[in-house]
Design a protein around this motif. Structure first.
Motif, PDB file in Angstrom:
ATOM      1  N   VAL A  58      -0.471  -5.473  -2.600  1.00 65.28           N
ATOM      2  CA  VAL A  58      -0.001  -4.919  -1.320  1.00 65.28           C
ATOM      3  C   VAL A  58      -0.219  -3.409  -1.261  1.00 65.28           C
ATOM      4  O   VAL A  58      -0.743  -2.878  -0.276  1.00 65.28           O
ATOM      5  CB  VAL A  58       1.487  -5.262  -1.106  1.00 65.28           C
ATOM      6  CG1 VAL A  58       2.073  -4.461   0.052  1.00 65.28           C
ATOM      7  CG2 VAL A  58       1.644  -6.751  -0.847  1.00 65.28           C
ATOM      8  N   ALA A  59       0.189  -2.714  -2.316  1.00 68.21           N
ATOM      9  CA  ALA A  59       0.129  -1.249  -2.303  1.00 68.21           C
ATOM     10  C   ALA A  59      -1.258  -0.713  -2.633  1.00 68.21           C
ATOM     11  O   ALA A  59      -1.680   0.309  -2.072  1.00 68.21           O
ATOM     12  CB  ALA A  59       1.153  -0.684  -3.291  1.00 68.21           C
ATOM     13  N   GLY A  60      -1.978  -1.390  -3.531  1.00 67.22           N
ATOM     14  CA  GLY A  60      -3.253  -0.852  -3.986  1.00 67.22           C
ATOM     15  C   GLY A  60      -4.470  -1.424  -3.297  1.00 67.22           C
ATOM     16  O   GLY A  60      -5.347  -0.675  -2.839  1.00 67.22           O
ATOM     17  N   ALA A  61      -4.531  -2.761  -3.184  1.00 71.84           N
ATOM     18  CA  ALA A  61      -5.742  -3.392  -2.671  1.00 71.84           C
ATOM     19  C   ALA A  61      -5.769  -3.522  -1.154  1.00 71.84           C
ATOM     20  O   ALA A  61      -6.822  -3.350  -0.528  1.00 71.84           O
ATOM     21  CB  ALA A  61      -5.905  -4.770  -3.314  1.00 71.84           C
ATOM     22  N   MET A  62      -4.626  -3.825  -0.528  1.00 69.88           N
ATOM     23  CA  MET A  62      -4.643  -4.105   0.901  1.00 69.88           C
ATOM     24  C   MET A  62      -5.044  -2.915   1.775  1.00 69.88           C
ATOM     25  O   MET A  62      -5.781  -3.086   2.749  1.00 69.88           O
ATOM     26  CB  MET A  62      -3.291  -4.667   1.346  1.00 69.88           C
ATOM     27  CG  MET A  62      -3.044  -6.102   0.882  1.00 69.88           C
ATOM     28  SD  MET A  62      -4.388  -7.256   1.333  1.00 69.88           S
ATOM     29  CE  MET A  62      -5.304  -7.362  -0.214  1.00 69.88           C
ATOM     30  N   PRO A  63      -4.594  -1.677   1.488  1.00 68.92           N
ATOM     31  CA  PRO A  63      -5.093  -0.557   2.297  1.00 68.92           C
ATOM     32  C   PRO A  63      -6.617  -0.438   2.252  1.00 68.92           C
ATOM     33  O   PRO A  63      -7.253  -0.135   3.270  1.00 68.92           O
ATOM     34  CB  PRO A  63      -4.415   0.667   1.657  1.00 68.92           C
ATOM     35  CG  PRO A  63      -3.160   0.121   1.067  1.00 68.92           C
ATOM     36  CD  PRO A  63      -3.537  -1.236   0.561  1.00 68.92           C
ATOM     37  N   LEU A  64      -7.208  -0.699   1.097  1.00 66.98           N
ATOM     38  CA  LEU A  64      -8.671  -0.671   0.985  1.00 66.98           C
ATOM     39  C   LEU A  64      -9.286  -1.848   1.745  1.00 66.98           C
ATOM     40  O   LEU A  64     -10.356  -1.712   2.351  1.00 66.98           O
ATOM     41  CB  LEU A  64      -9.078  -0.726  -0.485  1.00 66.98           C
ATOM     42  CG  LEU A  64      -8.691   0.481  -1.343  1.00 66.98           C
ATOM     43  CD1 LEU A  64      -9.052   0.234  -2.803  1.00 66.98           C
ATOM     44  CD2 LEU A  64      -9.372   1.747  -0.837  1.00 66.98           C
ATOM     45  N   ALA A  65      -8.626  -3.003   1.719  1.00 64.32           N
ATOM     46  CA  ALA A  65      -9.123  -4.159   2.465  1.00 64.32           C
ATOM     47  C   ALA A  65      -9.118  -3.875   3.961  1.00 64.32           C
ATOM     48  O   ALA A  65     -10.066  -4.222   4.679  1.00 64.32           O
ATOM     49  CB  ALA A  65      -8.256  -5.387   2.157  1.00 64.32           C
ATOM     50  N   PHE A  66      -8.045  -3.257   4.454  1.00 63.78           N
ATOM     51  CA  PHE A  66      -7.994  -2.876   5.866  1.00 63.78           C
ATOM     52  C   PHE A  66      -9.126  -1.908   6.214  1.00 63.78           C
ATOM     53  O   PHE A  66      -9.809  -2.062   7.223  1.00 63.78           O
ATOM     54  CB  PHE A  66      -6.657  -2.189   6.184  1.00 63.78           C
ATOM     55  CG  PHE A  66      -5.459  -3.101   6.146  1.00 63.78           C
ATOM     56  CD1 PHE A  66      -5.488  -4.359   6.741  1.00 63.78           C
ATOM     57  CD2 PHE A  66      -4.287  -2.695   5.518  1.00 63.78           C
ATOM     58  CE1 PHE A  66      -4.378  -5.189   6.710  1.00 63.78           C
ATOM     59  CE2 PHE A  66      -3.172  -3.516   5.487  1.00 63.78           C
ATOM     60  CZ  PHE A  66      -3.221  -4.766   6.080  1.00 63.78           C
ATOM     61  N   MET A  67      -9.324  -0.931   5.346  1.00 61.22           N
ATOM     62  CA  MET A  67     -10.254   0.158   5.637  1.00 61.22           C
ATOM     63  C   MET A  67     -11.709  -0.261   5.455  1.00 61.22           C
ATOM     64  O   MET A  67     -12.573   0.084   6.265  1.00 61.22           O
ATOM     65  CB  MET A  67      -9.933   1.353   4.726  1.00 61.22           C
ATOM     66  CG  MET A  67     -10.721   2.616   5.033  1.00 61.22           C
ATOM     67  SD  MET A  67     -10.063   4.067   4.164  1.00 61.22           S
ATOM     68  CE  MET A  67     -10.254   3.576   2.446  1.00 61.22           C
ATOM     69  N   LEU A  68     -11.999  -1.006   4.398  1.00 64.39           N
ATOM     70  CA  LEU A  68     -13.379  -1.368   4.087  1.00 64.39           C
ATOM     71  C   LEU A  68     -13.753  -2.761   4.585  1.00 64.39           C
ATOM     72  O   LEU A  68     -14.938  -3.100   4.620  1.00 64.39           O
ATOM     73  CB  LEU A  68     -13.610  -1.290   2.577  1.00 64.39           C
ATOM     74  CG  LEU A  68     -13.309   0.054   1.907  1.00 64.39           C
ATOM     75  CD1 LEU A  68     -13.507  -0.046   0.402  1.00 64.39           C
ATOM     76  CD2 LEU A  68     -14.184   1.164   2.497  1.00 64.39           C
TER      77      LEU A  68
END
Length: 379
Positions: free
Chosen positions: A33-43
């Motif tokens: 949630v904290a590490g991978a999901m922001p990158l998933a949203f962005m990339l």
């Protein structure tokens, strides 16, 4: 695939919830949630991530149907190795066992660096200062101790860690839900059009990565109670718990900031992993962001312990089957744990840690990124 009388793993020591939470700990929900999901949203595909998780969860359930069908006929801690040996022969199975050992070791080594980097920041804000490798060293030694002892001790630690991860994320989720988010509880993000926006390929990879570890339910087949029932149920339950959790949480993360502002908000952050903690501060406040930071460290520790257990058990089966020296195929007299594989893995982790720390390399950008990519490819 016979087992020598005294060289058996600890039978009937793990129930349904223990197996389920031990494999979910490898997926590290809070880390995702904290590490991978922001990158998933962005990339990836931005507001299409929840719909992508629905699709990937259905794919994982379809895979599980065949996977658990095999587990009812083959009860073996070698998991994929044992299935390949039965259906494809010893040579193919041996290759699969080596790939599994390399992949899980790579995942574990990479996570050691990530834990050290995050722990140094989290504990540094609380006045506890150590170099990153100091925190990594503490984690490696604790994981080694747990892996050496009875599996039910590891199970208790991992269950507690995963439950706390879920609790802190769900507190933030329900705070966003109760306040209606930034501009209402929009459900249009589940529209297939959102799913096919941006990079669907990257989104699918991030979502699949969130399930890594669930396939290890079968590794505990020899230690589970009624494995013919427990392993299939744990497999389905772990897929559903991971899938539903990420669908619900990613939806509310989007609602919390607004679908139109999601990607720009993350792009503006110096560190994308701050996104979830910013939501926690905005919607809950108080000590929750700090607690979430501490639980992020415990989440990584749980993942380290889970992969350590996988490696020890694959090593045990490889020793039992003659792929590794016979010593690996022996269990501890008192703990009935695969202690040789556990000790060797701990020594390997210490060597890798010493190399990266000695060369002054970054624990996240270098140690985690370089090594964990090998693990992801292998899995």
């Amino acid at each position: 695939m016979s087992i020598a009388g005294t060289n058996e793993l600890r039978r009937n020591s793990l129930g349904l919830l223990a197996v389920t939470f031990m494999v979910i700990s490898a997926a590290a929900p809070l880390t995702g949630v904290a590490g991978a999901m922001p990158l998933a949203f962005m990339l990836g595909n931005g507001a299409g991530i929840p719909a992508t998780f629905v699709f990937v969860t259905l794919v994982m359930l379809a895979f599980s149907a065949g996977y658990v069908a095999m587990s009812r006929h083959v009860t073996n801690a070698g998991a994929f190795y044992a299935y390949a040996a039965r259906g494809l022969g010893g040579r193919t199975a041996g290759a699969i066992a080596i790939v599994a050992l390399v992949a899980y070791n790579a995942m574990q080594f990479g996570l050691i660096g990530l834990l050290g980097g995050i722990a140094s920041g989290v504990f540094g804000e609380l006045g506890l200062t150590l170099p990153w490798w100091g925190w990594s060293l503490i984690a490696v030694l604790l994981v080694g101790i747990l892996g050496y002892r009875q599996v039910d001790l590891s199970a208790k630690v991992l269950v507690a860690a995963v439950v706390l991860e879920y609790v802190v994320v769900l507190i933030v989720d329900f705070a966003i839900l109760s306040k209606g988010g930034a501009s209402g509880l929009a459900l249009n993000i589940f529209d297939p059009k959102a799913m096919f926006s941006g990079s669907l390929t990257a989104a699918v990879l991030f979502c699949l990565g969130s399930f890594i570890g669930f396939e290890a339910t079968t590794i505990y087949a020899e230690e589970a109670r009624e494995p013919e029932k427990t392993i299939p149920r744990a497999t389905y339950l772990s897929v559903l718990m991971i899938g539903v959790f990420f669908v619900f949480t990613t939806w509310l993360m989007i609602v919390g900031v607004g679908a139109d502002k999601l990607v720009p908000t993350i792009q503006a952050l110096p560190d994308p992993s701050a996104f979830f903690f910013n939501l926690a501060a905005e919607y809950v406040g108080g000590p929750v962001p700090t607690i979430a930071g501490l639980l992020l460290v415990s989440s990584l520790f749980a993942a380290l312990s889970a992969f350590h257990n996988y490696i020890a058990r694959y090593s045990y089966v490889a020793g039992r089957e003659g792929l590794l020296p016979a010593a690996f195929g022996r269990t501890h007299d008192a703990h009935q744990s695969p202690h040789v594989g556990s000790v060797v893995q701990t020594i390997g982790a210490l060597i890798v840690l010493a190399i990266f720390a000695g060369l002054g390399l970054d624990p996240v950008l270098n140690m985690f990124t370089w090594i964990s990519q090998i693990g992801t490819l292998g899995v």
